[in-house]
Motif scaffolding. Sequence first.
Motif, PDB file in Angstrom:
ATOM      1  N   ASP A 155     -46.243  26.772 -52.933  1.00 56.86           N
ATOM      2  CA  ASP A 155     -46.898  25.862 -51.936  1.00 56.86           C
ATOM      3  C   ASP A 155     -47.679  24.456 -52.417  1.00 56.86           C
ATOM      4  OD1 ASP A 155     -46.375  27.843 -50.000  1.00 56.86           O
ATOM      5  OD2 ASP A 155     -48.310  28.822 -50.278  1.00 56.86           O
ATOM      6  N   ALA A 156     -47.564  24.306 -53.791  1.00 53.32           N
ATOM      7  CA  ALA A 156     -48.067  23.127 -54.550  1.00 53.32           C
ATOM      8  C   ALA A 156     -47.158  21.939 -53.816  1.00 53.32           C
ATOM      9  CB  ALA A 156     -47.930  23.244 -55.988  1.00 53.32           C
ATOM     10  N   GLY A 163     -35.019  26.447 -69.615  1.00 58.04           N
ATOM     11  CA  GLY A 163     -35.396  27.972 -69.469  1.00 58.04           C
ATOM     12  C   GLY A 163     -36.918  28.124 -68.914  1.00 58.04           C
ATOM     13  N   ALA A 164     -37.375  27.129 -68.600  1.00 56.32           N
ATOM     14  CA  ALA A 164     -38.788  27.184 -68.148  1.00 56.32           C
ATOM     15  C   ALA A 164     -39.067  26.733 -66.768  1.00 56.32           C
ATOM     16  CB  ALA A 164     -39.551  26.538 -68.916  1.00 56.32           C
ATOM     17  N   LYS A 165     -39.875  27.283 -66.050  1.00 54.49           N
ATOM     18  CA  LYS A 165     -40.335  26.994 -64.586  1.00 54.49           C
ATOM     19  C   LYS A 165     -41.521  26.247 -64.467  1.00 54.49           C
ATOM     20  CE  LYS A 165     -39.699  29.244 -60.095  1.00 54.49           C
ATOM     21  NZ  LYS A 165     -39.738  30.560 -59.341  1.00 54.49           N
ATOM     22  N   PRO A 166     -41.636  24.695 -63.835  1.00 57.99           N
ATOM     23  CA  PRO A 166     -42.647  24.046 -63.553  1.00 57.99           C
ATOM     24  C   PRO A 166     -43.533  24.700 -62.784  1.00 57.99           C
ATOM     25  CG  PRO A 166     -40.880  23.206 -62.390  1.00 57.99           C
ATOM     26  CD  PRO A 166     -40.146  24.331 -63.108  1.00 57.99           C
ATOM     27  N   ARG A 167     -44.826  24.360 -62.825  1.00 56.51           N
ATOM     28  CA  ARG A 167     -45.723  24.941 -61.850  1.00 56.51           C
ATOM     29  C   ARG A 167     -45.444  24.391 -60.476  1.00 56.51           C
ATOM     30  NH1 ARG A 167     -51.016  23.748 -59.594  1.00 56.51           N
ATOM     31  NH2 ARG A 167     -51.061  21.493 -60.622  1.00 56.51           N
ATOM     32  N   ARG A 168     -45.216  23.049 -60.397  1.00 61.44           N
ATOM     33  CA  ARG A 168     -45.027  22.461 -58.982  1.00 61.44           C
ATOM     34  C   ARG A 168     -43.487  22.497 -58.830  1.00 61.44           C
ATOM     35  NH1 ARG A 168     -49.104  19.699 -56.745  1.00 61.44           N
ATOM     36  NH2 ARG A 168     -50.787  18.969 -58.204  1.00 61.44           N
ATOM     37  N   PRO A 169     -43.068  22.521 -57.483  1.00 55.48           N
ATOM     38  CA  PRO A 169     -41.548  22.193 -57.292  1.00 55.48           C
ATOM     39  C   PRO A 169     -41.289  20.677 -57.790  1.00 55.48           C
ATOM     40  CG  PRO A 169     -42.729  23.100 -55.327  1.00 55.48           C
ATOM     41  CD  PRO A 169     -43.544  22.896 -56.513  1.00 55.48           C
ATOM     42  N   ILE A 170     -40.170  20.676 -57.753  1.00 56.54           N
ATOM     43  CA  ILE A 170     -39.835  19.279 -58.291  1.00 56.54           C
ATOM     44  C   ILE A 170     -38.528  18.948 -57.393  1.00 56.54           C
ATOM     45  CG2 ILE A 170     -38.714  17.534 -59.879  1.00 56.54           C
ATOM     46  CD1 ILE A 170     -39.774  19.120 -62.294  1.00 56.54           C
ATOM     47  N   GLU A 171     -38.480  17.626 -56.624  1.00 57.09           N
ATOM     48  CA  GLU A 171     -37.453  17.516 -55.584  1.00 57.09           C
ATOM     49  C   GLU A 171     -36.663  16.203 -56.108  1.00 57.09           C
ATOM     50  OE1 GLU A 171     -39.024  17.617 -51.637  1.00 57.09           O
ATOM     51  OE2 GLU A 171     -39.259  19.734 -51.882  1.00 57.09           O
ATOM     52  N   VAL A 172     -35.446  16.321 -56.277  1.00 63.49           N
ATOM     53  CA  VAL A 172     -34.541  15.041 -56.427  1.00 63.49           C
ATOM     54  C   VAL A 172     -34.323  14.526 -54.883  1.00 63.49           C
ATOM     55  CG1 VAL A 172     -32.545  14.167 -56.843  1.00 63.49           C
ATOM     56  CG2 VAL A 172     -33.339  16.262 -58.276  1.00 63.49           C
ATOM     57  N   VAL A 173     -34.417  13.117 -54.789  1.00 58.14           N
ATOM     58  CA  VAL A 173     -34.479  12.665 -53.568  1.00 58.14           C
ATOM     59  C   VAL A 173     -33.542  11.515 -53.447  1.00 58.14           C
ATOM     60  CG1 VAL A 173     -36.551  11.305 -53.843  1.00 58.14           C
ATOM     61  CG2 VAL A 173     -35.655  11.724 -51.511  1.00 58.14           C
ATOM     62  N   ALA A 174     -32.666  11.398 -52.315  1.00 54.81           N
ATOM     63  CA  ALA A 174     -31.890  10.225 -52.000  1.00 54.81           C
ATOM     64  C   ALA A 174     -32.344   9.543 -50.798  1.00 54.81           C
ATOM     65  CB  ALA A 174     -30.379  10.650 -51.979  1.00 54.81           C
ATOM     66  N   TRP A 175     -33.008   8.582 -50.712  1.00 54.00           N
ATOM     67  CA  TRP A 175     -33.779   8.137 -49.444  1.00 54.00           C
ATOM     68  C   TRP A 175     -32.618   7.293 -48.722  1.00 54.00           C
ATOM     69  CZ3 TRP A 175     -38.220   9.982 -49.262  1.00 54.00           C
ATOM     70  CH2 TRP A 175     -39.136  10.115 -50.416  1.00 54.00           C
ATOM     71  N   MET A 176     -32.667   7.345 -47.447  1.00 48.51           N
ATOM     72  CA  MET A 176     -31.638   6.915 -46.545  1.00 48.51           C
ATOM     73  C   MET A 176     -31.835   5.295 -46.284  1.00 48.51           C
ATOM     74  SD  MET A 176     -31.501   5.500 -43.164  1.00 48.51           S
ATOM     75  CE  MET A 176     -32.481   6.346 -41.871  1.00 48.51           C
TER      76      MET A 176
END
Lengths: 416, 416
Positions: B80-81, B119-132
Amino acid sequence: MEQRGVSPSEFVNGERLWDRHFKLAAHGARQDGGVDRPALSAEESAARAELIGWGKSIGLTAYTDEAANLFLRLEGQEADAAPVLSGSHIDSQPTGGKFDGVFGVLAALEAVEAIVAMGAKPRRPIEVVAWMNEEGSRFSPGMAGSEAYTGVKPIEALLAVRDADGVTAGEAVAQVLARDVNVPVRPFGRPAAAFIEAHIEQGPVLEKEGIPVGIVTGIQGTRRYRVQVTGEAAHAGTANRSERKDALMAAVRMIAALDREAMHPDDLKVTVGMLTVTPNAPSVVPAQVMFSIDVRHPNNKEVDRIDSFIRLVVEAEKGPCEVALSQIAHAPSLMFNANIRILLHEKAREAGIAATDIYSAAGHDARQLHYFCPTGMIFVPCKDGISHNPNEWAESEHLLMGTQILADALWHLANE
Amino acid sequence: MEQRGVSPSEFVNGERLWDRHFKLAAHGARQDGGVDRPALSAEESAARAELIGWGKSIGLTAYTDEAANLFLRLEGQEADAAPVLSGSHIDSQPTGGKFDGVFGVLAALEAVEAIVAMGAKPRRPIEVVAWMNEEGSRFSPGMAGSEAYTGVKPIEALLAVRDADGVTAGEAVAQVLARDVNVPVRPFGRPAAAFIEAHIEQGPVLEKEGIPVGIVTGIQGTRRYRVQVTGEAAHAGTANRSERKDALMAAVRMIAALDREAMHPDDLKVTVGMLTVTPNAPSVVPAQVMFSIDVRHPNNKEVDRIDSFIRLVVEAEKGPCEVALSQIAHAPSLMFNANIRILLHEKAREAGIAATDIYSAAGHDARQLHYFCPTGMIFVPCKDGISHNPNEWAESEHLLMGTQILADALWHLANE
């Protein structure tokens, strides 16, 4: 040969003539009331089919040629005699009107219909003609059909020209001929006894002077150029001015200089009517610009002066860009055949129609025919001098009077 | 959270990153080696599908929204972060290259792939984005996707914009979403912890100074206008100069005056990138001209000075024509978040990569994100400073270094 006391002008039907302008205007009609009927388009083919039908109903035979010119032939007593030609064109500018070109074709058809109605057969054949691609908007330059017919340019060169979509005139001609499968294709090189073209004035003179018909003395000189400016595409936000090769800014400097140089005299007409930018995106410095220049004046020296200026200015203002200038048309000023001009004045006087000498500021197919056979033109007024515009307008009574003179002149020439 | 002694930058694969630029360049490839991939086109959809596939192969979930922005999400330990975002855009100019925008998206994907490989998981999600629609070439103005995401403009206004063929952005978005039927559409209004955009410089500074990475301090101000000049169509051969309402000559006078006024300073960028003429025929006096003006300078006062000049000059030079000026974009100069800038310098130093402060002359989606969450940018050099051009080029080693810094910075931000 002429029947004493009876002349074709008495059989010209002004109402039919007027109605046909509106029937043809349906082919390629614009929502604003104007006409967009490109050369060799489906719309033009539809208008062509209508003309062929009208001709057929009075016994005219349709012919075409490899340039897709259309001829509606009234046979003469001497089938082998060179025909008298009369007509104009039915293609239009993208923002065209109902009269430019169309009047000349319909006037010739009405004149022939009057001769048929009179019940007499002329010595020579008479052919109503619609020349292909007069306007030059789809395939540039224009007057291609009359150039092919008169041999001014080889047909191969004319058919190789491409429109904006990359379609060649040759491909478009093939489509038109395929639609007109029952219309025989005649070879080029046929002689003509004379040519008369009726047309709206496309200027304000007749309307201002209140005279219904002008007998055209000649056509003013024209030169037309294409200028290609090549720079380099770059990012609008990052490329500093000193690093740019901006094709549009170079073109703008050229056109602005031309505008200042051409400010006098007022009747020196310099027009940049077409300009395209590549890639044409708001945040990209333009890589290429192509523009047209059209120069006209009755005095060839004035046109030549601007020609020299154009050659200097494109080099002087190109900055870091490259420029390629090509002259794509050069038509010097000309005077029409004196006998035809005298004949047209005589027929006007006999019919009791006021007529005056007038100079043509616009080019016409009659230019090409002038070098080929005795040629003349009849003008009628158009409202406010406007043409190449949906608001183009002419009065029914003026079209009638111009056609009456045409009918009597054609009858005279066909019996000479 | 960070594993001592191990950082994502060590797992960045420069060869994979490089190859993917050429794989995406196949979608909308131009014959001259450049790329023409309009926003929301079939070509862009194909590139989008390839990105989704690459993300899926390392466990990223694809999401979209009503603006057709594309997100490839790496889950964090705290689902939820607010996520850390990184990316750019995959639409191009009509004469675009292989790196503008694409590098930012592929660098973010590569950075996430490196984090996964570690092999590690970050605390926050990371999102790769392609803006329209960043470029604004098909639907003007650009940066529409990031504007919708950050709420700068209502989505309805953005979707109502039409392209040159009359297609609305809304219709084009619907087509893209219909192709991506398995990609969930998320609502707007989601928070973001930070945004970092990697991009080619689109200017000559880094290349000249021989420095492989620039940490962007801010973005220069921009104003963009559309000018509509309305005259009257007339015949090129008959209408005298004093009678004409020539829309192109009026536009040329305006642009020439602007060109002279914007001659100094050299870094004041005034661009007329788009100009269209109606009806655009060589023998018709132009009835209408529409052109764009794009003005940029790091100093807002300089941009404001030209704004005043534009408002004066379109009236002063319109002659007998009418003119309508509309400002369609106004983005003042801005400075990026200081903490992000410091972080990027730290990560460059830790990785042993030379980096320098640099100003962005071009606009980017990072502008919109700057007002929404802590935001920064990483630049890499591009050859001769050229972009928006098929010859756009960057070196593989520079892309690698920029991506290494990005990977370590994202890892840091996602564990803060």
